[in-house]
Design an enzyme around this catalytic site. Structure first.
Site, PDB file in Angstrom:
ATOM      1  N   THR A  40       0.839  -1.213   0.000  1.00  0.00           N
ATOM      2  CA  THR A  40       0.000   0.000   0.000  1.00  0.00           C
ATOM      3  C   THR A  40       0.871   1.259   0.000  1.00  0.00           C
ATOM      4  OG1 THR A  40      -1.660  -1.192   1.257  1.00  0.00           O
ATOM      5  CG2 THR A  40      -1.816   1.201   1.299  1.00  0.00           C
ATOM      6  N   HIS A  43       2.116   1.906  -3.405  1.00  0.00           N
ATOM      7  CA  HIS A  43       1.061   2.476  -4.260  1.00  0.00           C
ATOM      8  C   HIS A  43       0.893   3.969  -3.978  1.00  0.00           C
ATOM      9  CE1 HIS A  43      -0.122  -1.355  -5.873  1.00  0.00           C
ATOM     10  NE2 HIS A  43      -0.405  -1.845  -4.693  1.00  0.00           N
TER      11      HIS A  43
END
Ligand code: NAD
Ligand code: ZN
Length: 348
Positions: A40, A43
């Site tokens: 995450t 990202h």
């Protein structure tokens, strides 16, 4: 304080000097000691489509962390948590008033907010979270291990979904979560544990964590793996931990009738499923998100306490430890895939 901040829309992060968070009446203020890197965070760094539609900068990133409580809000019930406690953070903050929350199923909260995703996170010297989101750890817990309870919890939540004593278990994807799931499956009594991952580095981690057989899905077929292990009828349980459509496709095709499939890996987008097989083979498919609050956490603590083998396997998933000041190096290692868990030290 020092913090790793997404200061505006677009790629990149910056190490910046920002105000310390305020400890609200129901919060604890935590001095962050270690923080783990997750996909995450990559990202958010890269500002992909998901990040662009989810993240509202400016925001401090990071949600896997361990630290010391240095302040307790005035409304926090006495005796529940105290200054000086060692804590890991549960990064999913739930509303407390939706139907599932009121039924005690907090992991199913419909209003979940993510630390380091929807509000300031833990790649910082200090972070404030609701006191109920801090999980008090033994004072002698290895801080690096304390920082990976979030992904260890994903692995535990998935692997303990169904009893697996004597079962043949398939794990697709040997990232940090898949590798931890191998150790948990062993602990939980699986008969055979087969792991697939195209990365040789990660297959080696899975092997070290106790897999009976590791395969490269670009070269080897699950059907052959079954034959080599003397399995005849297919896998009883599959834990999908890659998010790869190809992995799901082959997995569905290799389950025993009545097999159970737990999907944790997050796919990039929609993909076709052989629904005919799901139906005629009477498979159970269940999506898994986060950790059960706090059943998963108690299970993790108990497993670490009772099984030195499991504790060693979980600790061995941490392959890189990097001072927070060298965060760019930490991100580069995580991005390379030639790693297990990368943990940043915020005391350095
Ligand atoms: P990771 O990206 O480090 O690991 C994924 C692994 O899958 C990699 O080692 C990759 O080589 C492997 N892989 C790629 N294609 C494959 C294929 N066809 N067959 C088998 N393996 C393949 O991720 P991680 O941190 O270990 O997390 C695992 C997955 O779980 C990711 O998809 C992540 O996004 C997801 N995730 C979900 C939750 C949740 O709450 N549902 C929480 C955390 C992570
Ligand atoms: Zn809720």
């Amino acid at each position: 304080m020092r913090a790793l901040v997404k200061s505006g829309p677009g790629p990149g992060l910056e190490m910046a000097e920002v105000p310390e968070p305020v400890c609200g009446p129901g919060d604890v203020l935590i001095r962050v000691r270690r923080a783990g890197l997750c996909g995450t965070d990559l990202h958010i760094h890269d500002w992909d489509e998901w990040a662009a539609t989810t993240i509202r900068p400016p925001m401090i990133v990071g949600h896997e962390f361990f630290g010391e409580v240095i302040e307790v809000g005035e409304d926090v019930p006495a005796g529940s948590i105290a200054v000086g406690d060692a804590v890991s953070g549960e990064g999913h903050i739930v509303c407390g008033h939706c139907r599932n929350c009121r039924a005690g199923r907090k992991h199913l909260c419909i209003n979940t907010i993510g630390v380091g995703v929807n509000r300031d996170g833990a790649f910082a010297e200090y972070v404030a979270i609701p006191a109920g989101n801090a999980y008090v750890q033994p004072s002698d817990l290895d801080p690096d291990l304390g920082a990976i309870f979030d992904p260890f919890g994903n692995a535990t939540h998935t692997a303990l979904q169904w009893p697996m004593v004597g079962d043949d278990v398939l794990i697709t994807g040997a990232g940090p979560i898949g590798v931890m799931a191998v150790a948990i499956a062993r602990h939980a009594g699986a008969r055979h544990v087969v792991v697939s991952d195209p990365s040789a580095y990660r297959r080696a981690l899975a092997q070290a964590a106790g897999a009976d057989l590791v395969i490269d899905p670009t070269r080897d077929r699950l059907r052959d793996a079954q034959r080599r292990l003397g399995m005849r009828e297919g896998f009883d349980i599959a834990l999908e931990m890659s998010g790869a459509a190809a992995a799901v496709e082959e997995l569905i095709d290799n389950m025993n009738h009545g097999g159970r499939v737990a999907l944790l890996g997050l796919p990039k987008g929609p993909f076709p499923i052989a629904w005919g097989s799901v139906i005629t083979h009477m498979l159970t498919i269940k999506g898994i998100y986060g950790r059960e609050m706090f059943e998963t956490w108690y299970a993790m603590s108990a497993m670490l306490q009772t099984s030195p083998a499991l504790a060693n396997a979980i600790a061995s998933v941490i392959t890189h430890r990097v001072p927070a000041a060298d965060w760019e190096q930490a991100f580069a290692i995580a991005r390379s895939g030639e790693c297990g868990k990368v943990v940043m030290n915020w005391e350095d």
